[in-house]
Design a protein around this motif. Sequence first.
Motif, PDB file in Angstrom:
ATOM      1  N   SER A 506       0.844  -1.204   0.000  1.00 46.56           N
ATOM      2  CA  SER A 506       0.000   0.000   0.000  1.00 46.56           C
ATOM      3  C   SER A 506       0.871   1.244   0.000  1.00 46.56           C
ATOM      4  O   SER A 506       1.928   1.289   0.643  1.00 46.56           O
ATOM      5  CB  SER A 506      -0.905  -0.006   1.227  1.00 46.56           C
ATOM      6  N   ASP A 507       0.408   2.288  -0.725  1.00 52.05           N
ATOM      7  CA  ASP A 507       1.124   3.561  -0.669  1.00 52.05           C
ATOM      8  C   ASP A 507       0.601   4.452   0.446  1.00 52.05           C
ATOM      9  O   ASP A 507       1.062   5.580   0.623  1.00 52.05           O
ATOM     10  CB  ASP A 507       1.042   4.290  -2.016  1.00 52.05           C
ATOM     11  N   GLY A 508      -0.375   3.949   1.213  1.00 49.30           N
ATOM     12  CA  GLY A 508      -0.946   4.718   2.328  1.00 49.30           C
ATOM     13  C   GLY A 508      -1.968   5.743   1.915  1.00 49.30           C
ATOM     14  O   GLY A 508      -2.543   6.435   2.759  1.00 49.30           O
ATOM     15  N   GLU A 509      -2.241   5.862   0.610  1.00 57.57           N
ATOM     16  CA  GLU A 509      -3.172   6.876   0.110  1.00 57.57           C
ATOM     17  C   GLU A 509      -4.232   6.265  -0.805  1.00 57.57           C
ATOM     18  O   GLU A 509      -4.809   6.958  -1.651  1.00 57.57           O
ATOM     19  CB  GLU A 509      -2.400   7.965  -0.633  1.00 57.57           C
ATOM     20  N   GLY A 510      -4.478   4.980  -0.664  1.00 50.13           N
ATOM     21  CA  GLY A 510      -5.485   4.312  -1.477  1.00 50.13           C
ATOM     22  C   GLY A 510      -4.946   3.655  -2.729  1.00 50.13           C
ATOM     23  O   GLY A 510      -5.672   2.949  -3.426  1.00 50.13           O
ATOM     24  N   GLY A 511      -3.688   3.893  -3.032  1.00 50.25           N
ATOM     25  CA  GLY A 511      -3.060   3.265  -4.184  1.00 50.25           C
ATOM     26  C   GLY A 511      -2.034   2.235  -3.758  1.00 50.25           C
ATOM     27  O   GLY A 511      -1.946   1.860  -2.579  1.00 50.25           O
ATOM     28  N   TYR A 512      -1.217   1.794  -4.729  1.00 49.96           N
ATOM     29  CA  TYR A 512      -0.277   0.715  -4.459  1.00 49.96           C
ATOM     30  C   TYR A 512       1.040   0.962  -5.175  1.00 49.96           C
ATOM     31  O   TYR A 512       1.100   1.616  -6.215  1.00 49.96           O
ATOM     32  CB  TYR A 512      -0.842  -0.636  -4.940  1.00 49.96           C
ATOM     33  N   TRP A 513       2.085   0.393  -4.608  1.00 45.91           N
ATOM     34  CA  TRP A 513       3.338   0.183  -5.311  1.00 45.91           C
ATOM     35  C   TRP A 513       3.397  -1.295  -5.698  1.00 45.91           C
ATOM     36  O   TRP A 513       3.080  -2.175  -4.886  1.00 45.91           O
ATOM     37  CB  TRP A 513       4.530   0.552  -4.442  1.00 45.91           C
ATOM     38  N   VAL A 514       3.799  -1.536  -6.929  1.00 44.12           N
ATOM     39  CA  VAL A 514       3.871  -2.896  -7.451  1.00 44.12           C
ATOM     40  C   VAL A 514       5.273  -3.146  -7.982  1.00 44.12           C
ATOM     41  O   VAL A 514       5.851  -2.287  -8.665  1.00 44.12           O
ATOM     42  CB  VAL A 514       2.835  -3.111  -8.578  1.00 44.12           C
ATOM     43  N   ALA A 515       5.832  -4.313  -7.656  1.00 41.91           N
ATOM     44  CA  ALA A 515       7.124  -4.727  -8.198  1.00 41.91           C
ATOM     45  C   ALA A 515       6.891  -5.726  -9.311  1.00 41.91           C
ATOM     46  O   ALA A 515       6.123  -6.683  -9.164  1.00 41.91           O
ATOM     47  CB  ALA A 515       7.989  -5.349  -7.110  1.00 41.91           C
ATOM     48  N   SER A 516       7.558  -5.500 -10.446  1.00 43.17           N
ATOM     49  CA  SER A 516       7.461  -6.407 -11.582  1.00 43.17           C
ATOM     50  C   SER A 516       8.802  -7.100 -11.788  1.00 43.17           C
ATOM     51  O   SER A 516       9.843  -6.450 -11.865  1.00 43.17           O
ATOM     52  CB  SER A 516       7.078  -5.641 -12.850  1.00 43.17           C
ATOM     53  N   GLU A 517       8.745  -8.436 -11.860  1.00 42.25           N
ATOM     54  CA  GLU A 517       9.957  -9.215 -12.131  1.00 42.25           C
ATOM     55  C   GLU A 517      10.207  -9.236 -13.631  1.00 42.25           C
ATOM     56  O   GLU A 517       9.347  -9.642 -14.412  1.00 42.25           O
ATOM     57  CB  GLU A 517       9.806 -10.642 -11.620  1.00 42.25           C
ATOM     58  N   GLY A 518      11.364  -8.801 -14.045  1.00 42.83           N
ATOM     59  CA  GLY A 518      11.652  -8.703 -15.464  1.00 42.83           C
ATOM     60  C   GLY A 518      12.086 -10.007 -16.086  1.00 42.83           C
ATOM     61  O   GLY A 518      12.524 -10.943 -15.407  1.00 42.83           O
ATOM     62  N   ARG A 519      11.936 -10.052 -17.397  1.00 41.31           N
ATOM     63  CA  ARG A 519      12.468 -11.167 -18.182  1.00 41.31           C
ATOM     64  C   ARG A 519      12.805 -10.615 -19.554  1.00 41.31           C
ATOM     65  O   ARG A 519      11.931 -10.398 -20.405  1.00 41.31           O
ATOM     66  CB  ARG A 519      11.461 -12.305 -18.277  1.00 41.31           C
ATOM     67  N   ILE A 520      14.102 -10.368 -19.760  1.00 37.55           N
ATOM     68  CA  ILE A 520      14.561  -9.640 -20.923  1.00 37.55           C
ATOM     69  C   ILE A 520      14.222 -10.365 -22.217  1.00 37.55           C
ATOM     70  O   ILE A 520      13.880  -9.741 -23.228  1.00 37.55           O
ATOM     71  CB  ILE A 520      16.072  -9.373 -20.834  1.00 37.55           C
ATOM     72  N   ASP A 521      14.279 -11.726 -22.223  1.00 37.21           N
ATOM     73  CA  ASP A 521      14.005 -12.453 -23.469  1.00 37.21           C
ATOM     74  C   ASP A 521      12.551 -12.322 -23.898  1.00 37.21           C
ATOM     75  O   ASP A 521      12.202 -12.647 -25.031  1.00 37.21           O
ATOM     76  CB  ASP A 521      14.396 -13.929 -23.340  1.00 37.21           C
ATOM     77  N   ARG A 522      11.696 -11.849 -22.984  1.00 38.77           N
ATOM     78  CA  ARG A 522      10.297 -11.597 -23.333  1.00 38.77           C
ATOM     79  C   ARG A 522       9.962 -10.106 -23.300  1.00 38.77           C
ATOM     80  O   ARG A 522       8.795  -9.735 -23.297  1.00 38.77           O
ATOM     81  CB  ARG A 522       9.370 -12.365 -22.381  1.00 38.77           C
ATOM     82  N   MET A 523      11.002  -9.302 -23.262  1.00 40.95           N
ATOM     83  CA  MET A 523      10.853  -7.846 -23.285  1.00 40.95           C
ATOM     84  C   MET A 523      10.035  -7.332 -22.101  1.00 40.95           C
ATOM     85  O   MET A 523       9.333  -6.334 -22.191  1.00 40.95           O
ATOM     86  CB  MET A 523      10.205  -7.393 -24.599  1.00 40.95           C
ATOM     87  N   VAL A 524      10.148  -8.019 -20.966  1.00 40.67           N
ATOM     88  CA  VAL A 524       9.485  -7.574 -19.738  1.00 40.67           C
ATOM     89  C   VAL A 524      10.556  -6.949 -18.850  1.00 40.67           C
ATOM     90  O   VAL A 524      11.485  -7.632 -18.420  1.00 40.67           O
ATOM     91  CB  VAL A 524       8.800  -8.742 -18.998  1.00 40.67           C
TER      92      VAL A 524
END
Length: 722
Positions: A506-524
């Motif tokens: 939670s960001d404490g203000e009703g929203g969120y922080w999200v972590a995305s795990e990358g994968r370069i071979d799939r352009m993520v």
Amino acid sequence: MTYRTIGLTSVLALTAGVAQADAFNRIASFPTHLNIGDGDQAVETSAEIIAVTADGMTLVYTDSPLGVIGRIEITDPANPAPLGNVALDGEPTAVGIAGATAFVGVNTSESYTDPSGHLVAIDVASGDELSRCDLGGQPDSIAVAPDGSFVAVAIENERDEDLGDGRTGQLPAGALVMVDVSEAGADCATLQTVALTGLAEVSPEDPEPEFVDINAAGDVVVSLQENNHMVVVNRAGEVTSHFSAGAIDLENIDATDESGALIFTESQTGVVREPDAVKWVDEDHFATANEGDMDGGSRGWTVFNRDGTVVYESGVSFEHAIIQAGHYPDKRSDSKGVEPESIETATFGDTRMIFVGSERGSMVGVYDATDLASPVLTQLLPSGIGPEGYVSIPERNLLVSANEVDLIEDGGVRSHVMIFEYSDADPVYPHLTSAGADELIGWGAISGLAAVGDETLVAVNDSFYGYQPTVFTIDVSATPARITDALPITRAGRPAQKLDMEGITSDGEGGYWVASEGRIDRMVPHGLYHVNADGEIAQEIGLPNELLAVQRRFGFEGLTLVGDTLWMAVQREWEDDPAGLVKLVAYNLETEEWGAVHYPLDAPTAGWVGLSEIVVQGDHVYLLERDNQIGAAAVTKQITRVSLDQMVPAPLGGDLPVVTKEVVRDLIPDLTSTGGYVLDKVEGLTFTPDGRAWVATDNDGVDDHSGETMFFAVEGLTDSGS
């Protein structure tokens, strides 16, 4: 962009929070490779069709990869024991038991055009062959009369699906065989072949019998799956009724393989049922599992009167209940969805029950069939991957499933036989459901968790649903915990792509922080995303050059907010990490500075060990540390913690301080507490304000996975290590 169907609720009493006096719960799981004994257990095995001796103490199942029948002692059903395999000289297709004699159909076909096979009678205790009857074709299903007087065999003579257009019309035709049972096994002199040609509207010259069952009066019901036809034959071998299994219209289904999105807004009309398994419910009614094959598959099950009248049709209700339990196999959407393949009937106590198995959803639906015109789904039970057969033992209050899929070649879970007990106890499964929501919410692949209130969590799904990144709201005050809402993550008003969400806070203000795990071979890309209360990505933060230069596929797995600093756990070593050390990466939201510390991983006994989650609670950060092993091979599934005073990030590119971890919970006892095998991916961890830790497993979107999601609370972690 909506992907939920409006106005649907489940009739499932369990997930609606209704107490039950009696319920089934899994008490044991038996991996079939144990029956190999001292031989090479690293070979494919399979439990397919299963039966039980008359005393209810020994299970016998067919194992076609090994060409054997396997035996399991269940004198103590919570601790099944291997009794070894009995080798056959062909492929076992089905087994039925009279007393302590197993009757096994064995396929010895040289080709589709030259089918052959035999019926072999085997003494279960000794494994000795008692008799053998040539069947004149390729056997499929077997049924033993309730009084043990005769055996019925479906001679399928299956078609070559790669020949021409792969349709029926390929001779020789299948048939039904009946043979008397004697003290010496099967009395081959009494063998009678019943022709089934000229009955079906679809390829009447080429019936392909799939499944048989016998009622107390000695009547045999036969499903002609590809022909979409049902046939009833009396003991004298006379066809007394036959009819088309018919077709239905399906609404609110996902009929498209859209590679990672659960969209239940489609429909299909005139879908032929094409039943697979069929079981008598009483002398006048039978139930079918409408798996489908050549032209159809209606995703449900049906109760027929023997005259062809439809007494009950489940329609999409069974599949919808499986969707709510998180077991929907999205990659099968353009085929036959959850594929009900197996069916079993029995009376437990005073309650007539019908058990319906979903091959692709790996679940068993338990129906109270007191009223055959209106059966009630009372439970969904988790099974192994690909349940193929069931046997009920009501005199011992047991239900058994045989699950055929063995992923030994991919390092995955083995084939299992699972045992469920009916008792005066609360139902344990499912742990998490979307039943009761205002809309039909499909879910799976739960990854990161975060608490947003005393009784409310949020969770994200990972890249399996790449076209449908979602934040799920979970009410943990309910039992089971209930998904009440699904918030799509969007970018410029459209579903955000190139995300592999593995952490949320939670960001404490009703929203969120999200972590995305990358994968370069799939352009993520590896990255951090700030999501507002409406689900729109408001800010994207990429990795600095110091991390981009050393990144690998296995990236951020979880994040937590400590003051102004986001902390991310990196799953495995990157290029600049010493062996056995992974980074806990820090990003200060005010100064925009990056830093890190090193975390010491346990050494793997096989495969690898890495991190799956990080969350702050009190004066510690807690982490999920796991190996990538499953079942008996699993060693490291644990919660650890590091004191906050050690979480002082050093600048990137130099030597990083190594924190000291404390193991506070071995999760393997928790992961085996429901009688199943140890699931691989423990992915989510968070704390509610009252100090309860919540743990979730990732079911991989029901792809090479049973779909089982464990979601449970752990008390006392903040007090001391345990």
